[in-house]
Design a protein around this motif. Structure first.
Motif, mmCIF file in Angstrom:
data_model
loop_
_atom_site.group_PDB
_atom_site.id
_atom_site.type_symbol
_atom_site.label_atom_id
_atom_site.label_comp_id
_atom_site.label_asym_id
_atom_site.label_seq_id
_atom_site.Cartn_x
_atom_site.Cartn_y
_atom_site.Cartn_z
ATOM 1 N N HIS A 1 0.736 4.014 -2.887
ATOM 2 C CA HIS A 1 0.335 5.395 -2.643
ATOM 3 C C HIS A 1 1.523 6.325 -2.569
ATOM 4 C CE1 HIS A 1 -3.953 6.301 -1.600
ATOM 5 N NE2 HIS A 1 -3.968 5.106 -2.119
ATOM 6 N N ARG B 1 -1.155 13.383 0.182
ATOM 7 C CA ARG B 1 -0.262 12.830 -0.820
ATOM 8 C C ARG B 1 1.180 12.865 -0.296
ATOM 9 N NH1 ARG B 1 2.840 14.721 -4.474
ATOM 10 N NH2 ARG B 1 2.434 16.850 -3.821
ATOM 11 N N TYR C 1 0.823 -1.193 0.000
ATOM 12 C CA TYR C 1 0.000 0.000 0.000
ATOM 13 C C TYR C 1 0.861 1.248 0.000
ATOM 14 C CZ TYR C 1 -4.518 2.170 0.610
ATOM 15 O OH TYR C 1 -5.675 2.857 0.427
ATOM 16 N N TRP D 1 1.918 10.265 2.412
ATOM 17 C CA TRP D 1 2.206 8.937 1.867
ATOM 18 C C TRP D 1 3.633 8.852 1.371
ATOM 19 C CZ3 TRP D 1 -0.467 4.979 3.078
ATOM 20 C CH2 TRP D 1 -1.845 5.064 3.251
#
Lengths: 283, 329, 342
Positions: A40, A250, A36, A253
């Motif tokens: 991301h 964003r 993940y 991540w």
């Protein structure tokens, strides 16, 4: 085959499969987390992330250059505090000390190890921030260094103890004094293990956030010198993750990927070094 | 040539007639002194930490005394501070995390210790150790963006419709709350349970297993009825270690627990933990009583983890000693 | 290997020192309410003078007050003015008073996330107090549905969201609720950190906005710009004249117009529930908390320079971020107070 036996065999196979499932689930979680983050974070990591400073709130773009450098400075300070104390303290425990003193020091180290990181933050605040009247990289580095001490100390001690007596005695038989033996024979023999211990301690504190909240505080700009507050990767992740701005998510991540990547790489390298070297007790 | 010996030196000074200054000329003595200072500094730092926590919390200790632990009001305006909601939240999330992590962890440890071939076991253990290295804030990040929506949209409604008659699963499904925090904590502590339990299980002497099998038990029966009970104390130790970790966790919890000092039987309710309230309110606690109440909470947390860690190590040591041949026949 | 490590250490230290030379770094902390404005201002000001960095951390007004009193930051910021006790604490600790400087005007808006509802809802003071007291629990409660005929409100439970940290935004909200609801005043009171009867806690305006945005049926309060920047719906509030006003520059400026003529010397004033047909009832000034004496003259001059710039050029940037400019009389008064900083 009786029915009872059939049942028992069935139960056995079933339960053992379940345990396999448990192990599988646990490892799957790890891969899920990694995957993940890579997905991301990978799509969010760009050149700007590494080179630009944060932009004003609400504006898109901007990066975490100051946080990356800030984390590096904090970790450098942490090593400067944690490694010498852990290393030399371990030498004392393994080579010089007797029962009682060693017990007390080990007990203190275990105590320190078990202190929740937020409480270390409180301690560093009272000791370094309040008297000097500002948040600083020094305070943050101090807090992280404190956390490195027990890990480095205990692990290094184990590795030093694992060096065979024959090596020590051989050196002494050739006329070396004790400290010379330690410096030129024992430590180099335990070198791999010590390096592993330091790397693992480093990886552990690289991800710590709580102690930095009220020591290094935060900074939207570059942090000059060592006495000003500084941004750091973990704190930025925290701040950005709980905010509503998509651009900040964003970046969080991306920062998460960079941080976790760094930590995992260090962990893997440390364990590989260890496995290639002397067979020693598990850290 | 100075006092070279072939025995491990004792802690006391070298017996004899040389004065301290004379002995200092000896490189060994300097080395001993220097390293002693470093080792001593560890003790000093720890003592200082305990002192700061104790001294820094004298106001609420004197003002509230033991009432601090049973009051559930946390009111900065009227200067009423009680630790109960935070102790409750810390314990509840830790217990929930153990309820999830212990079965999974012991199951996985059994698989790794009893069933998997050595190479598979070691490789999987390697990955599980990596899981332990993931920092708390990353778990928090995943918690906020993955676990919370999952809880709110799927898991909590499902629990509510199937088990909603229990007081644990009532109330609106916010997504944040005790259950979510417990779940995230469970993922964080599983690696500790697995690695310690696996070691402990591996240290159970082979003859225990083999005698059970020789008497006709299935593999599962030998594991469940013989090996596990033998390793029971060590596994308890691993659980205490995991518990200590769960109690002190800050970032992941504060990002998913809802940050509300509430005491509620429902696991869907938002709550607060000791570490989370310190993280959120420390930099803004105006007034000495407020700040020191937070420090007292830190002291409480410290004592709890200290006790648990001590117990854990004791139990693990006891089991390993048992395993190395002094155990029950 | 070792040599590389030493080299890195030396390079790092040199770099750290090099950056240290010539850069004046000033630290401030406090309110999240004006954070979008302040971060823009400090960024612009840094562009004007690259050797001056004003690092502002938005940790909440409570944090601002505490840190500036402790002296760990050079200035604070808060939308809840310091009360007499806090002023005295600062004076006792430092030996000189701390000054309030209003910077901009903003508004607390009720923001919500009701699945399927995009409309702007109307809220009466009773509805707001009732929801936050925990007495009104469903969206289709008559107190909410009444002023919103034509909107099909669902019967879902309201998820109240408030601040978990010490907040000036909370101060403004609770100050307003205390004025319009006796029950609120006695049960909860006003302050930067209150004992909330219900709700989830979010950290900072950012945290509340984040929670409301992600949680269906949530209802929280944030500063106007946070709702706008995140495209979150926010409702109209009934003011003391009976009109439902949506928070905007006109409404906030109208609320401040009465206060500017009677501005007290220390600038501590509340303009919630202000009289006036066009006034938005949950408006407020927000203040910089600046000590009146600095031991470091470079810092003092830098801060004075910034405040002067803020009162002139800075004001023209406020409206782009939906903060209202300060009234002219207030600006003039502040410039006079600026002279008092030594």
């Amino acid at each position: 085959m009786s029915n009872r036996l059939r049942w028992r065999k069935f139960v056995s196979h079933f339960m053992l499969t379940m345990t396999g499932l448990c192990a599988f689930v646990t490892v799957a979680v790890l891969f899920f987390i990694l995957g993940y983050l890579v997905y991301h974070g990978g799509t969010s990591v760009n050149w700007a992330f590494f080179t630009k400073l944060p932009t004003p709130v609400g504006e898109v773009g901007g990066g975490m250059a100051n946080a990356i450098v800030g984390s590096a400075k904090l970790l450098l300070l942490a090593c400067l505090l944690g490694v010498p104390i852990g290393f030399f303290g371990a030498i004392y425990l393994a080579e010089f000390s007797g029962g009682t003193v060693a017990f007390v020091v080990r007990y203190a180290a275990d105590l320190l190890n078990g202190v929740p990181s937020i409480v270390i933050g409180i301690f560093a605040y009272s000791l370094v921030v309040l008297p000097f009247k500002h948040f600083s990289t020094l305070a943050g580095g101090f807090a992280l260094g404190l956390m490195m001490i027990p890990i480095t100390l205990r692990s290094t001690e184990e590795f030093l103890r694992a060096v065979p007596r024959a090596l020590r005695e051989g050196a002494m038989a050739l006329g070396a004094s004790k400290w010379k033996t330690i410096a030129s024979v024992v430590v180099p023999a335990a070198y791999r293990g010590i390096l592993t211990a330091v790397l693992l301690a480093f990886a552990r504190v690289a991800g710590e956030t709580a102690p930095l909240l009220f020591t290094a505080f935060g900074n939207r700009f570059w942090s000059p010198g060592w006495e000003q507050p500084t941004a750091s990767l973990p704190v930025m992740i925290f701040t950005y993750a709980i905010a509503p701005y998509d651009d900040w998510h964003r970046q969080a991540w991306a920062a998460g990927l960079v941080l976790l990547g760094l930590i995992l790489v260090i962990n893997i390298v440390a364990r590989v070094i260890l496995s290639r070297g002397v067979a020693v007790p598990r850290t | 040539m100075a006092t070279t010996t072939t025995t491990v030196p004792s802690a006391g000074p070298v017996a004899g007639s040389r004065s301290f200054i004379n002995r200092l000329r000896d490189g060994d003595e300097i080395a001993r002194l220097v390293t002693f200072l470093f080792a001593g500094s560890v003790v000093l730092i720890t003592l200082l930490l305990v002192y700061e926590l104790w001294h820094g919390s004298y106001l609420p200790r004197h003002k509230f005394g033991f009432a601090f632990f049973v009051t559930s009001v946390w009111d900065p305006i009227f200067d009423h501070f009680g630790a109960l909601p935070f102790i409750y939240g810390t314990l509840v999330t830790a217990i929930v995390s153990l309820l999830i992590a212990v079965p999974l962890g012991i199951g996985a440890a059994i698989f790794l210790a009893e069933l998997a071939p050595a190479r598979v076991s070691d490789t999987l253990q390697f990955f599980i150790d990596l899981l332990a290295a993931v920092p708390s804030v990353i778990y928090g990040l995943l918690g906020v963006f993955i676990v919370i929506p999952l809880m709110r949209q799927y898991i909590q409604p499902a629990l509510k419709s199937s088990l909603g008659f229990l007081p644990f699963f009532q109330g609106p499904a916010y997504g944040v709350g005790f259950l979510t925090a417990g779940l995230v904590l469970a993922i964080m502590v599983i690696p500790y349970i697995i690695s310690v339990s696996r070691e402990v299980l591996l240290s159970v002497p082979r003859d225990q297993r083999e005698s059970a099998l020789a008497l006709g038990s299935t593999r599962w029966e030998s594991t469940w009825k013989v090996v596990l009970p033998f390793a029971r104390t060590g596994i308890m130790g691993s659980i205490f270690l995991a518990l200590a970790r769960a109690l002190g966790e800050t970032m992941a919890v504060t990002m998913v627990i809802g940050n509300t000092p509430t005491i509620s039987a429902s696991l869907f309710s938002p709550g607060y933990s000791i570490a989370a309230v310190i993280a959120n309110e420390f930099t803004e606690a105006t007034g000495d009583l407020y700040l020191q109440s937070l420090i007292e909470l830190g002291l409480v947390l410290f004592l709890l983890t200290f006790l648990l860690n001590g117990l854990a190590r004791l139990l693990i040591v006891v089991t390993s000693q048992r395993g190395s041949g002094m155990g029950q026949a | 290997m070792k040599r590389i490590a030493y080299l890195l250490l030396v390079v790092f230290s040199l770099a750290a020192i090099a950056v240290a030379e010539g850069t004046l770094s000033i630290n401030g902390a406090g309110a999240t309410f004006p954070y979008p404005m302040y971060s823009k201002w400090f960024d612009e000001y840094h562009k004007k003078d690259a050797n001056l960095q004003i690092n502002y951390q938005s940790i909440g007004s409570g944090g601002g007050i505490k840190q500036v009193t402790d002296g760990t930051v050079d200035f604070g910021a808060s939308d809840g003015p310091m009360n007499d006790e806090q002023l005295k604490a600062f004076q006792d600790k430092h030996g000189f008073p701390i000054l309030h400087f209003p910077t901009v005007l903003g508004a607390d808006v009720p923001t919500y996330n009701i699945p399927g509802i995009d409309a702007e809802l109307n809220f009466t003071p009773e509805a707001l107090a009732g929801v936050f007291l925990g007495k009104i629990t469903k969206w289709n409660d008559p107190a909410i549905a009444g002023p919103n005929k034509g909107v099909n409100l669902p019967g879902n439970d309201i998820v109240v969201v408030h601040r978990s940290d010490g907040s000036g935004t909370t101060y403004i909200w609770t100050d307003y609720l205390s004025k319009v609801s006796d029950e609120w005043k006695t049960k909860v009171g006003k302050g930067t950190s209150v004992n909330w009867p219900v709700g989830l806690g979010g950290k900072g305006n950012e945290g509340v906005a984040g929670l409301v945005k992600q949680t269906p049926n949530a209802f929280g309060y944030v500063e106007l710009i946070y709702a706008i920047q995140n495209k979150m719906p926010y409702g109209r509030v009934k003011n003391s004249s009976g009109a439902f006003i949506k928070a905007d520059l006109a409404g906030v400026t109208a609320a401040a117009s009465g206060a500017s003529k009677d501005m007290p010397d220390d600038f501590r004033v509340s303009i919630t529930n202000a009289p006036g047909k066009a006034a938005y009832p949950i408006s407020s000034f927000t203040w910089l908390l600046v000590p009146s004496k600095f031991s470091d003259s470079a810092k003092r001059d830098a801060i004075k320079g910034f405040v002067k710039w803020m009162l002139a050029d800075g004001q023209s940037q406020a409206e782009a971020l939906s903060y209202a400019k300060l009234p002219k009389e207030v600006v003039a008064k502040e410039l006079k107070q600026l002279g008092a900083i030594q």
